[in-house]
Design a protein around this motif. Structure first.
Motif, PDB file in Angstrom:
ATOM      1  N   ILE A   1       0.698  -1.098  -0.012  1.00 14.37           N
ATOM      2  CA  ILE A   1      -0.124   0.106   0.037  1.00 14.37           C
ATOM      3  C   ILE A   1       0.933   1.289   0.004  1.00 14.37           C
ATOM      4  CG2 ILE A   1      -1.526   1.245   1.459  1.00 14.37           C
ATOM      5  CD1 ILE A   1      -2.898  -1.574   2.125  1.00 14.37           C
ATOM      6  N   MET A   2       2.022   1.268   0.848  1.00 17.03           N
ATOM      7  CA  MET A   2       2.815   2.564   0.777  1.00 17.03           C
ATOM      8  C   MET A   2       3.199   2.590  -0.330  1.00 17.03           C
ATOM      9  SD  MET A   2       2.157   3.820   3.675  1.00 17.03           S
ATOM     10  CE  MET A   2       1.710   3.334   5.298  1.00 17.03           C
ATOM     11  N   LEU A   3       4.083   1.695  -1.011  1.00 16.31           N
ATOM     12  CA  LEU A   3       4.682   1.785  -2.235  1.00 16.31           C
ATOM     13  C   LEU A   3       3.874   2.080  -3.546  1.00 16.31           C
ATOM     14  CD1 LEU A   3       6.794  -1.421  -2.291  1.00 16.31           C
ATOM     15  CD2 LEU A   3       7.790   0.941  -2.242  1.00 16.31           C
TER      16      LEU A   3
ATOM     17  N   GLY B   1       3.137   5.764  -3.130  1.00 15.52           N
ATOM     18  CA  GLY B   1       4.018   6.514  -3.677  1.00 15.52           C
ATOM     19  C   GLY B   1       4.224   6.631  -5.117  1.00 15.52           C
ATOM     20  N   ILE B   2       4.099   5.604  -5.850  1.00 17.80           N
ATOM     21  CA  ILE B   2       4.084   5.214  -7.235  1.00 17.80           C
ATOM     22  C   ILE B   2       2.847   6.198  -8.088  1.00 17.80           C
ATOM     23  CG2 ILE B   2       3.745   3.668  -9.172  1.00 17.80           C
ATOM     24  CD1 ILE B   2       5.179   1.683  -7.561  1.00 17.80           C
ATOM     25  N   SER B   3       1.779   5.913  -7.376  1.00 20.42           N
ATOM     26  CA  SER B   3       0.411   6.163  -8.004  1.00 20.42           C
ATOM     27  C   SER B   3       0.120   7.879  -7.494  1.00 20.42           C
ATOM     28  CB  SER B   3      -0.970   5.479  -7.578  1.00 20.42           C
ATOM     29  OG  SER B   3      -0.987   5.811  -6.107  1.00 20.42           O
ATOM     30  N   GLY B   4       0.676   8.232  -6.444  1.00 18.44           N
ATOM     31  CA  GLY B   4       0.500   9.833  -6.085  1.00 18.44           C
ATOM     32  C   GLY B   4      -0.907   9.821  -5.195  1.00 18.44           C
ATOM     33  N   ASP B   5      -1.863   8.614  -4.931  1.00 21.50           N
ATOM     34  CA  ASP B   5      -2.834   8.412  -4.249  1.00 21.50           C
ATOM     35  C   ASP B   5      -2.422   8.343  -2.903  1.00 21.50           C
ATOM     36  OD1 ASP B   5      -5.605   7.802  -3.035  1.00 21.50           O
ATOM     37  OD2 ASP B   5      -5.964   6.230  -4.399  1.00 21.50           O
ATOM     38  N   HIS B   6      -2.595   9.453  -2.070  1.00 20.75           N
ATOM     39  CA  HIS B   6      -2.457   9.375  -0.589  1.00 20.75           C
ATOM     40  C   HIS B   6      -3.608   9.614   0.457  1.00 20.75           C
ATOM     41  CE1 HIS B   6       1.989   9.494  -1.297  1.00 20.75           C
ATOM     42  NE2 HIS B   6       1.682  10.255  -2.314  1.00 20.75           N
ATOM     43  N   ASN B   7      -4.745   9.154  -0.094  1.00 19.66           N
ATOM     44  CA  ASN B   7      -5.948   8.973   0.361  1.00 19.66           C
ATOM     45  C   ASN B   7      -5.696   8.463   1.905  1.00 19.66           C
ATOM     46  OD1 ASN B   7      -8.717   8.669   1.430  1.00 19.66           O
ATOM     47  ND2 ASN B   7      -9.443   8.184  -0.627  1.00 19.66           N
TER      48      ASN B   7
ATOM     49  N   ILE C   1      -7.761   6.965   3.678  1.00 16.02           N
ATOM     50  CA  ILE C   1      -8.551   5.634   3.631  1.00 16.02           C
ATOM     51  C   ILE C   1      -7.470   4.420   3.733  1.00 16.02           C
ATOM     52  CG2 ILE C   1      -9.164   5.246   1.681  1.00 16.02           C
ATOM     53  CD1 ILE C   1     -11.139   4.691   4.796  1.00 16.02           C
ATOM     54  N   HIS C   2      -6.279   4.690   2.948  1.00 20.42           N
ATOM     55  CA  HIS C   2      -5.349   3.820   2.486  1.00 20.42           C
ATOM     56  C   HIS C   2      -4.258   3.671   3.412  1.00 20.42           C
ATOM     57  CE1 HIS C   2      -7.468   3.130  -1.111  1.00 20.42           C
ATOM     58  NE2 HIS C   2      -7.402   4.275  -1.423  1.00 20.42           N
ATOM     59  N   LEU C   3      -4.012   5.082   4.069  1.00 22.15           N
ATOM     60  CA  LEU C   3      -2.608   5.394   4.613  1.00 22.15           C
ATOM     61  C   LEU C   3      -2.814   5.482   6.407  1.00 22.15           C
ATOM     62  CD1 LEU C   3      -0.953   7.583   2.109  1.00 22.15           C
ATOM     63  CD2 LEU C   3      -0.919   5.043   2.398  1.00 22.15           C
TER      64      LEU C   3
END
Length: 144
Positions: free
Chosen positions: A29-31, A34-40, A42-44
Motif C-alpha cells: 500500500i505504501m509503495l 508513492g508510485i500512484s500519488g494516491d495518498h488518500n 483511507i489507505h494510509l
C-alpha cells in the motif's frame, strides 16, 4: 522456436483461465501510494480509517486489479500482448493481510482482429471483490 512464456493465438480457447494470488501488505500500500500519488488517508492513516465505514485501512483497488496485467503478460496470452481495455467494478474492500486471487478467463476470441475478451475477477476467499472484462491484443510475432 516457440516462446515458452506465450500461448500462440491459434492455441487459445474460450474457457482457458489462469490465476495469481498475493497477500496484500502494508508495504504494498505504501509503495503504491508513492508510485500512484494516491495518498488518500483511507489507505494510509489508521486513525482516519478507523472512523470510516470500513473500520480500518483498505488497499487501493488498483493494486488488486493490477494482478490481471501480470496474468496477461506472463500466462495468457503471455509476452508481447497489449492491454487494449479494462472495465472494473469494485464490489468489496481489500484489507491489509487479505490474500487476493486474480483470475482471467477467455470469453471471446476474434482471430481476424487478433483480440481476446476476458472475464476478470479478484476474490478474497469466496467473495468477489472486483469483477470486470478486459480486451487484449496479440501482435503477429506472438505466433512463434
Amino acid at each position: 522456436m516457440r516462446n515458452l512464456d506465450s500461448i500462440p493465438l491459434c492455441e487459445i480457447e474460450v474457457g482457458m483461465s489462469a490465476s495469481y494470488s498475493q497477500t496484500i501488505t502494508d508495504a504494498d500500500i505504501m509503495l503504491y501510494a508513492g508510485i500512484s500519488g494516491d495518498h488518500n488517508p483511507i489507505h494510509l492513516n489508521d486513525a482516519y480509517a478507523e472512523k470510516s465505514r470500513f473500520g480500518k485501512r483498505i488497499a487501493h483497488g488498483m493494486i488488486s486489479s493490477s494482478f490481471f496485467s501480470a496474468l496477461f503478460g506472463t500466462r495468457i496470452p503471455g509476452h508481447g500482448c497489449v492491454y487494449a481495455s479494462q472495465t472494473l467494478q469494485f464490489k468489496y474492500p481489500v484489507y491489509i493481510g487479505d490474500t487476493v486471487t486474480a483470475t482471467v478467463t477467455v470469453k471471446h476470441i476474434d482471430t481476424e482482429k487478433r483480440k481476446l475478451l476476458f472475464d476478470t475477477v479478484c476474490t478474497v476467499g469466496r467473495k468477489k471483490v472486483i469483477t470486470g472484462e478486459a480486451e487484449i491484443y496479440i501482435p503477429i510475432n506472438n505466433e512463434t
